[in-house]
Design a protein around this motif. Structure first.
Motif, mmCIF file in Angstrom:
data_model
loop_
_atom_site.group_PDB
_atom_site.id
_atom_site.type_symbol
_atom_site.label_atom_id
_atom_site.label_comp_id
_atom_site.label_asym_id
_atom_site.label_seq_id
_atom_site.Cartn_x
_atom_site.Cartn_y
_atom_site.Cartn_z
ATOM 1 N N THR A 1 12.459 -2.563 -10.695
ATOM 2 C CA THR A 1 13.534 -3.081 -9.850
ATOM 3 C C THR A 1 13.115 -3.023 -8.381
ATOM 4 N N ALA A 2 13.845 -3.740 -7.547
ATOM 5 C CA ALA A 2 13.565 -3.704 -6.108
ATOM 6 C C ALA A 2 13.741 -2.289 -5.565
ATOM 7 N N GLU A 3 14.740 -1.568 -6.080
ATOM 8 C CA GLU A 3 14.971 -0.196 -5.626
ATOM 9 C C GLU A 3 13.790 0.705 -5.969
ATOM 10 N N ALA A 4 13.228 0.523 -7.165
ATOM 11 C CA ALA A 4 12.081 1.336 -7.575
ATOM 12 C C ALA A 4 10.874 1.071 -6.692
ATOM 13 N N TRP A 5 10.650 -0.195 -6.335
ATOM 14 C CA TRP A 5 9.530 -0.518 -5.451
ATOM 15 C C TRP A 5 9.733 0.107 -4.073
ATOM 16 N N GLU A 6 10.971 0.084 -3.583
ATOM 17 C CA GLU A 6 11.251 0.658 -2.267
ATOM 18 C C GLU A 6 11.008 2.161 -2.271
ATOM 19 N N GLU A 7 11.390 2.832 -3.350
ATOM 20 C CA GLU A 7 11.162 4.270 -3.445
ATOM 21 C C GLU A 7 9.660 4.565 -3.485
ATOM 22 N N ARG A 8 8.900 3.765 -4.227
ATOM 23 C CA ARG A 8 7.454 3.960 -4.298
ATOM 24 C C ARG A 8 6.810 3.737 -2.934
ATOM 25 N N ALA A 9 7.227 2.695 -2.229
ATOM 26 C CA ALA A 9 6.671 2.408 -0.904
ATOM 27 C C ALA A 9 6.967 3.537 0.067
ATOM 28 N N GLU A 10 8.159 4.106 -0.021
ATOM 29 C CA GLU A 10 8.524 5.210 0.863
ATOM 30 C C GLU A 10 7.670 6.441 0.569
ATOM 31 N N ARG A 11 7.401 6.727 -0.694
ATOM 32 C CA ARG A 11 6.532 7.859 -1.042
ATOM 33 C C ARG A 11 5.130 7.640 -0.506
ATOM 34 N N GLU A 12 4.627 6.405 -0.586
ATOM 35 C CA GLU A 12 3.284 6.115 -0.090
ATOM 36 C C GLU A 12 3.220 6.271 1.426
ATOM 37 N N ARG A 13 4.282 5.853 2.117
ATOM 38 C CA ARG A 13 4.304 6.013 3.580
ATOM 39 C C ARG A 13 4.295 7.493 3.958
ATOM 40 N N ARG A 14 5.062 8.292 3.245
ATOM 41 C CA ARG A 14 5.088 9.725 3.537
ATOM 42 C C ARG A 14 3.754 10.369 3.231
ATOM 43 N N SER A 15 3.106 9.930 2.152
ATOM 44 C CA SER A 15 1.811 10.484 1.784
ATOM 45 C C SER A 15 0.751 10.161 2.823
ATOM 46 N N ALA A 16 0.807 8.940 3.361
ATOM 47 C CA ALA A 16 -0.163 8.536 4.383
ATOM 48 C C ALA A 16 0.030 9.330 5.660
ATOM 49 N N GLY A 17 1.278 9.676 5.944
ATOM 50 C CA GLY A 17 1.561 10.501 7.112
ATOM 51 C C GLY A 17 1.184 9.877 8.431
ATOM 52 N N GLY A 18 1.080 8.546 8.454
ATOM 53 C CA GLY A 18 0.733 7.865 9.699
ATOM 54 C C GLY A 18 -0.726 7.938 10.048
ATOM 55 N N ASN A 19 -1.552 8.473 9.131
ATOM 56 C CA ASN A 19 -2.986 8.611 9.404
ATOM 57 C C ASN A 19 -3.727 7.322 9.072
ATOM 58 N N VAL A 20 -3.510 6.314 9.884
ATOM 59 C CA VAL A 20 -4.176 5.032 9.698
ATOM 60 C C VAL A 20 -5.036 4.748 10.920
ATOM 61 N N ALA A 21 -6.338 4.600 10.738
ATOM 62 C CA ALA A 21 -7.251 4.391 11.861
ATOM 63 C C ALA A 21 -6.961 3.072 12.556
ATOM 64 N N ALA A 22 -6.777 3.142 13.877
ATOM 65 C CA ALA A 22 -6.506 1.932 14.644
ATOM 66 C C ALA A 22 -7.674 0.968 14.521
ATOM 67 N N GLY A 23 -7.365 -0.302 14.235
ATOM 68 C CA GLY A 23 -8.402 -1.317 14.127
ATOM 69 C C GLY A 23 -9.074 -1.377 12.779
ATOM 70 N N GLY A 24 -8.805 -0.394 11.912
ATOM 71 C CA GLY A 24 -9.388 -0.401 10.585
ATOM 72 C C GLY A 24 -8.674 -1.373 9.664
ATOM 73 N N THR A 25 -9.260 -1.567 8.481
ATOM 74 C CA THR A 25 -8.670 -2.502 7.527
ATOM 75 C C THR A 25 -7.257 -2.096 7.148
ATOM 76 N N ALA A 26 -7.042 -0.787 6.937
ATOM 77 C CA ALA A 26 -5.704 -0.321 6.562
ATOM 78 C C ALA A 26 -4.682 -0.638 7.649
ATOM 79 N N ALA A 27 -5.097 -0.522 8.901
ATOM 80 C CA ALA A 27 -4.186 -0.810 9.997
ATOM 81 C C ALA A 27 -3.840 -2.300 10.042
ATOM 82 N N VAL A 28 -4.833 -3.149 9.802
ATOM 83 C CA VAL A 28 -4.593 -4.594 9.794
ATOM 84 C C VAL A 28 -3.673 -4.962 8.638
ATOM 85 N N GLU A 29 -3.906 -4.357 7.480
ATOM 86 C CA GLU A 29 -3.034 -4.625 6.340
ATOM 87 C C GLU A 29 -1.604 -4.183 6.634
ATOM 88 N N ALA A 30 -1.456 -3.069 7.340
ATOM 89 C CA ALA A 30 -0.117 -2.607 7.713
ATOM 90 C C ALA A 30 0.554 -3.610 8.644
#
Length: 223
Positions: free
Chosen positions: A39-68
């Motif tokens: 469901t859409a709710e399940a995807w939103e919960e998964r995305a929120e867990r992934e954001r918390r796991s990443a903890g904002g540690n995304v290298a500026a200019g890196g591929t992950a940052a561009v994807e974000a």
């Protein structure tokens, strides 16, 4: 000009044509999901867990940052659709008549393929109201895909219609471009495509959109 052919799991031809295939349309029409989607709710919960796991540690200019950045642009696109906000939507498209906007020809059919409804009509009929998405993803297109100094990328997601919960979920793809020489340049939308993508439901109609509006099409022609 190249060509493509698609085979079913039983090695039977299910489609072919000249040029590159619209992979999402082949998937939707021939290789739908093997089980009910989350469901859409399940995807939103998964995305929120992934954001918390990443903890904002995304290298500026890196591929992950561009994807974000791309997923943020995708989110803004769907926020505008869900709110039926034509002004917000207009700011996301590559300017009409620009070299970037011209890349939509890679995804749009010939003008005589059907009727194109302008965005005022698309937003006005209530079909996008409350639209939600899940499983958003982004990919940068590699070498050889830079046209007129433009970097290209695709985003994909599953659409969950808000106006009619019983309506089928959709597989959606957006093409984006930005100035290849400016890493901080905003991503601009070139095209948007959807096709029904639902468990045990074949897709026969796809939707293709550009800055001017959307056109509904039948299934890709087979040999």
């Amino acid at each position: 000009t190249g060509a493509w052919v698609a085979l079913t799991k039983r090695s039977r031809s299910c489609g072919s044509a000249l040029g590159a295939p619209a992979v999402d349309e082949v998937l939707g029409s021939q290789f739908g999901p093997n089980e009910p989607l989350l469901t859409a709710e399940a995807w939103e919960e998964r995305a929120e867990r992934e954001r918390r796991s990443a903890g904002g540690n995304v290298a500026a200019g890196g591929t992950a940052a561009v994807e974000a950045q791309l997923l943020g642009a995708q989110r803004a696109f769907y926020d505008a659709l869900a709110a039926e906000d034509a002004d917000a939507l207009a700011t996301l498209w590559a300017p009409r008549g620009s070299e970037a906007a011209a890349l939509a020809s890679q995804d749009m059919p010939p003008a005589d393929s059907g009727r194109k409804d302008g965005w005022a009509a698309v937003l006005g009929d209530g079909a996008t109201a409350g639209l939600r998405i899940g499983d958003g993803d982004a990919v940068l297109l590699g070498e050889g895909r830079e046209d007129a100094g433009l970097q290209q990328a695709l985003t994909t997601c599953i659409e969950y219609p808000g106006s009619n919960p019983a309506a089928p979920t959709l597989l959606a793809t957006q093409r984006w471009v930005r100035d290849a020489a400016a890493s901080e340049a905003p991503w601009r939308l070139v095209s948007h495509r959807t096709i029904p993508f639902t468990f045990r439901m074949g897709a026969t109609v796809s939707l293709r959109c550009d800055v001017d509006g959307c056109m509904a099409l039948g299934r890709q022609k087979r040999d």
